[in-house]
Write an enzyme that holds these catalytic residues in place. Structure first.
Site, PDB file in Angstrom:
ATOM      1  N   GLY A 168      -0.534   5.740  -8.819  1.00  0.00           N
ATOM      2  CA  GLY A 168      -1.680   4.861  -8.599  1.00  0.00           C
ATOM      3  C   GLY A 168      -2.387   4.437  -9.870  1.00  0.00           C
ATOM      4  O   GLY A 168      -3.536   4.011  -9.834  1.00  0.00           O
ATOM      5  N   GLY A 169      -1.702   4.574 -11.016  1.00  0.00           N
ATOM      6  CA  GLY A 169      -2.313   4.126 -12.271  1.00  0.00           C
ATOM      7  C   GLY A 169      -3.408   5.046 -12.784  1.00  0.00           C
ATOM      8  O   GLY A 169      -4.033   4.779 -13.813  1.00  0.00           O
ATOM      9  N   VAL A 207       5.668  -1.676 -22.864  1.00  0.00           N
ATOM     10  CA  VAL A 207       6.122  -3.070 -22.936  1.00  0.00           C
ATOM     11  C   VAL A 207       4.905  -3.958 -22.689  1.00  0.00           C
ATOM     12  O   VAL A 207       4.387  -3.990 -21.577  1.00  0.00           O
ATOM     13  CB  VAL A 207       7.209  -3.361 -21.865  1.00  0.00           C
ATOM     14  CG1 VAL A 207       7.768  -4.761 -22.041  1.00  0.00           C
ATOM     15  CG2 VAL A 207       8.317  -2.321 -21.925  1.00  0.00           C
ATOM     16  N   HIS A 239      -4.128  -1.205 -13.372  1.00  0.00           N
ATOM     17  CA  HIS A 239      -2.763  -0.736 -13.121  1.00  0.00           C
ATOM     18  C   HIS A 239      -2.488  -0.520 -11.640  1.00  0.00           C
ATOM     19  O   HIS A 239      -1.582   0.203 -11.266  1.00  0.00           O
ATOM     20  CB  HIS A 239      -2.448   0.563 -13.879  1.00  0.00           C
ATOM     21  CG  HIS A 239      -2.660   0.459 -15.354  1.00  0.00           C
ATOM     22  ND1 HIS A 239      -1.950  -0.396 -16.144  1.00  0.00           N
ATOM     23  CD2 HIS A 239      -3.513   1.100 -16.180  1.00  0.00           C
ATOM     24  CE1 HIS A 239      -2.348  -0.273 -17.392  1.00  0.00           C
ATOM     25  NE2 HIS A 239      -3.300   0.613 -17.450  1.00  0.00           N
ATOM     26  N   LYS A 241      -1.864  -2.474  -7.842  1.00  0.00           N
ATOM     27  CA  LYS A 241      -1.459  -3.772  -7.301  1.00  0.00           C
ATOM     28  C   LYS A 241      -2.538  -4.378  -6.405  1.00  0.00           C
ATOM     29  O   LYS A 241      -3.183  -3.664  -5.650  1.00  0.00           O
ATOM     30  CB  LYS A 241      -0.189  -3.574  -6.457  1.00  0.00           C
ATOM     31  CG  LYS A 241       0.963  -2.973  -7.246  1.00  0.00           C
ATOM     32  CD  LYS A 241       2.032  -2.377  -6.331  1.00  0.00           C
ATOM     33  CE  LYS A 241       3.057  -1.606  -7.151  1.00  0.00           C
ATOM     34  NZ  LYS A 241       3.973  -0.819  -6.296  1.00  0.00           N
ATOM     35  N   ASN A 295       9.035   5.681  -5.482  1.00  0.00           N
ATOM     36  CA  ASN A 295       8.093   6.103  -4.447  1.00  0.00           C
ATOM     37  C   ASN A 295       8.899   6.493  -3.219  1.00  0.00           C
ATOM     38  O   ASN A 295       9.584   5.667  -2.618  1.00  0.00           O
ATOM     39  CB  ASN A 295       7.108   4.991  -4.113  1.00  0.00           C
ATOM     40  CG  ASN A 295       6.214   4.662  -5.300  1.00  0.00           C
ATOM     41  OD1 ASN A 295       6.056   3.526  -5.669  1.00  0.00           O
ATOM     42  ND2 ASN A 295       5.646   5.681  -5.920  1.00  0.00           N
ATOM     43  N   ARG A 297       8.652   6.992  -0.061  1.00  0.00           N
ATOM     44  CA  ARG A 297       7.902   6.770   1.182  1.00  0.00           C
ATOM     45  C   ARG A 297       7.873   5.279   1.463  1.00  0.00           C
ATOM     46  O   ARG A 297       8.355   4.489   0.659  1.00  0.00           O
ATOM     47  CB  ARG A 297       6.460   7.250   0.985  1.00  0.00           C
ATOM     48  CG  ARG A 297       5.862   6.599  -0.270  1.00  0.00           C
ATOM     49  CD  ARG A 297       4.393   6.795  -0.409  1.00  0.00           C
ATOM     50  NE  ARG A 297       3.916   6.469  -1.730  1.00  0.00           N
ATOM     51  CZ  ARG A 297       3.637   5.252  -2.178  1.00  0.00           C
ATOM     52  NH1 ARG A 297       3.837   4.204  -1.404  1.00  0.00           N
ATOM     53  NH2 ARG A 297       3.185   5.054  -3.397  1.00  0.00           N
ATOM     54  N   VAL A 300       2.888   0.337   0.454  1.00  0.00           N
ATOM     55  CA  VAL A 300       1.824  -0.526   0.975  1.00  0.00           C
ATOM     56  C   VAL A 300       2.358  -1.946   1.219  1.00  0.00           C
ATOM     57  O   VAL A 300       2.105  -2.562   2.247  1.00  0.00           O
ATOM     58  CB  VAL A 300       0.631  -0.605  -0.018  1.00  0.00           C
ATOM     59  CG1 VAL A 300      -0.450  -1.544   0.499  1.00  0.00           C
ATOM     60  CG2 VAL A 300       0.059   0.783  -0.291  1.00  0.00           C
ATOM     61  N   ARG A 344      -4.022  -7.891  -0.902  1.00  0.00           N
ATOM     62  CA  ARG A 344      -4.733  -6.697  -0.431  1.00  0.00           C
ATOM     63  C   ARG A 344      -6.222  -7.008  -0.389  1.00  0.00           C
ATOM     64  O   ARG A 344      -6.868  -7.153  -1.427  1.00  0.00           O
ATOM     65  CB  ARG A 344      -4.477  -5.525  -1.369  1.00  0.00           C
ATOM     66  CG  ARG A 344      -3.012  -5.165  -1.478  1.00  0.00           C
ATOM     67  CD  ARG A 344      -2.868  -3.856  -2.231  1.00  0.00           C
ATOM     68  NE  ARG A 344      -1.464  -3.553  -2.496  1.00  0.00           N
ATOM     69  CZ  ARG A 344      -1.058  -2.378  -2.959  1.00  0.00           C
ATOM     70  NH1 ARG A 344      -1.941  -1.416  -3.202  1.00  0.00           N
ATOM     71  NH2 ARG A 344       0.225  -2.165  -3.191  1.00  0.00           N
TER      72      ARG A 344
END
Lengths: 454, 70
Positions: A168-169, A207, A239, A241, A295, A297, A300, A344
């Site tokens: 999750g950043g 990067v 970081h 989304k 991930n 799972r 989202v 979102r």
């Protein structure tokens, strides 16, 4: 139980994702059980399940992260399986193991696969061995600032500093020189201890101009791994989304083949079963890919893949967990059809992205051709400060990107939320941003949009 | 006298100052946590902390008093 779909399911999550899983399970005739904290008693997912069991106070540690309370509820309700959604316990291998030890079906990968991918350092090393492209980085946890400085010399600035157990950043930041590295290291370590109870730190070549592209894979019941195309998740703040699309405007022909092939290799390396996502950075200058993390799972942003493939990923998950073949022919994957964008809708202000919970006084979801809303709330419900700020996901589909953009603009205009703060205005701006409209954007697009503000 | 108030409903995660402390413009007084995010509450001017109205673990509502800086 050979050749039959599991017949009852506890959903160990809340909000939109609990509701979304329950919707598919209800359609398939599976008995559904919701678990909820005291704060969530009035939310739609509780009402829409066949049965609902309160598992504790609002704090996540006492409810949605309380493994024993959830297992007790599962035993009480007599369910066959547990679906963890995303977040909370979804990537907790010990919980997955406990579910299986209790004789229940875990709708997800084997605990060993979760462990192999859960530690980012171990995962990087494993991926490298499996032939998946990995950026230059540290093959072991970096114990202190002194060693971090040495590693940064070896890798070369700029470097990204991350929590090895993280996600999750959180705690992640880039460093361009020794001074920035010292600060970034301390921040990462305190966040890692607080959020993940593991202070291990990892350094990776950073990067600066990159896109975040990821591949949806399914590990089928017969052991095969299939890749269902990519998603582009480069629109991020902190970081994290905020908007995603499929397919990626930056991925064509040979690159797609390389990307999907790398994701399948990643899945095969951990004998992956069920739905998972392999995340990569795409260096927009060189066109090079590097593995970020996997991930283990449902993601989202899975709906954009559903919109372009026509599949219901939760249904595929439930079939795989039951030992059944998928609904499609794995040898004849349909090519993606059209274009999909997800936004979102967060309870946060559209300028600084600071959270603003509150009671919902007005809530009108857009409708129309190619418009889908996965929401966790309804009029007269309350957004509390205890959980993440996701109110709903607004997903659109069009025959091409241009039609998807038009439908997105219209749907954003028609979405009405009053009470808590919301970021709808941000999407109005994004959908008219020249870089986003052209498709030629990267992970800094939101920073650039905000830098222009007076 | 400057009253520092909460911008949103949140939990009080850390209280970094005590009554009598001297703070400078931009110093972090308290860290709130809301919706999985840490939100630092910043002094909007230097001075002496004359009162801290919250304790760690408290829940604050929007506009609740956090601290007073003289």
């Amino acid at each position: 139980m050979p050749n039959s779909l599991l017949n009852s399911l506890l959903v160990a999550n809340r909000g939109e994702i609990a509701r979304r899983i329950i919707r598919t399970a209800n359609r398939l005739g599976i008995r559904t059980v919701a678990v909820y904290s005291e704060a969530d008693a009035d939310l739609p997912f509780v009402a829409e399940a066949d049965e609902a069991i309160e598992i504790g106070p609002p704090q996540p540690a006492d409810s949605y992260l309380n493994a024993s309370a959830i297992l007790t509820a599962a035993a009480q309700a007599g369910v066959a399986a547990i679906h963890p959604g995303y977040g909370f316990l979804s990537e907790n291998a010990d919980f997955a193991q406990a579910v299986e030890d209790a004789g229940l079906i875990w709708v997800g990968p084997a605990p060993e696969s979760m462990r192999a991918m859960g530690d980012k350092i171990a995962a990087r090393n494993l991926m490298s061995t499996a032939g998946v492209p990995v950026a230059l980085g540290t093959p072991e946890p970096v114990p202190d600032v002194f060693q971090a400085l040495g590693e940064a010399q070896r890798i070369g600035y700029p470097v990204m500093v991350k929590a090895a157990a993280g996600g999750g950043g959180i705690g992640m930041s880039a460093a361009h020189n020794d001074d920035e590295l010292k600060a970034a290291f301390e921040t990462a370590r305190s966040r890692a201890e607080r959020f993940f109870a593991d202070p291990s730190i990892l350094l990776e070549k950073y990067v600066p101009v990159a896109r975040h592209v990821e591949v949806q894979i399914l590990g089928l019941a017969d052991g095969r791994i299939v890749a269902l195309g990519e998603r582009d998740c480069s629109v991020q703040r902190r970081h994290q989304k905020v908007a995603e699309e499929a397919p990626s405007p930056a991925v064509t022909g040979a690159l797609r083949e390389q990307l999907l092939g790398a994701a399948i290799k990643a899945g095969e390396a951990v004998n992956y079963r069920n739905a998972g996502t392999v995340e990569f950075l795409l260096d927009t200058a060189s066109g090079e890919l590097s593995f970020l993390e996997m991930n283990t799972r449902l993601q989202v942003e899975h709906p954009v893949t559903e919109m372009v493939t026509g599949l219901d990923l939760v249904e595929e998950q439930l079939r795989i967990a039951s030992g059944l073949a998928p609904t499609f022919d794995p040898d004849k994957l349909p090519p993606p059809s059209g274009h999909s964008i997800e936004m979102r809708i967060y309870a946060e202000d559209p300028k600084r992205f600071l959270p603003g919970p509150g009671a919902i006084t007005d809530w009108v979801e857009p409708t129309g051709e190619g418009v889908r809303v996965d929401s966790g709330y309804a009029p007269n419900t309350t957004v509390t400060p205890f959980y993440d700020p996701l109110l709903a996901k607004l997903i659109v589909h069009g025959k091409d990107r241009s039609e998807a953009l038009d439908r997105a603009r219209k749907a954003v205009r028609e979405f009405a939320v009053a009470g808590p703060k919301n970021n709808l205005e941000f999407f109005t701006e994004l959908l008219d941003n020249a870089d986003f409209v052209s498709g030629a954007y990267d992970c800094k697009i939101v920073d650039r949009m905000r830098a222009k503000q007076p | 006298m400057a009253e520092v108030r909460a911008e949103m409903t949140a939990n009080v995660w850390k209280v970094l100052v005590a009554q009598g402390d001297t703070v400078a413009d931009g110093d972090t007084l308290v860290i709130l946590e809301s919706m999985k995010m840490e939100i630092p509450v910043i002094a909007e001017g230097g001075g002496t902390v004359s009162a801290v109205a919250v304790a760690e673990g408290d829940v604050v509502q929007e506009d609740d008093l956090i601290a007073t800086v003289d």
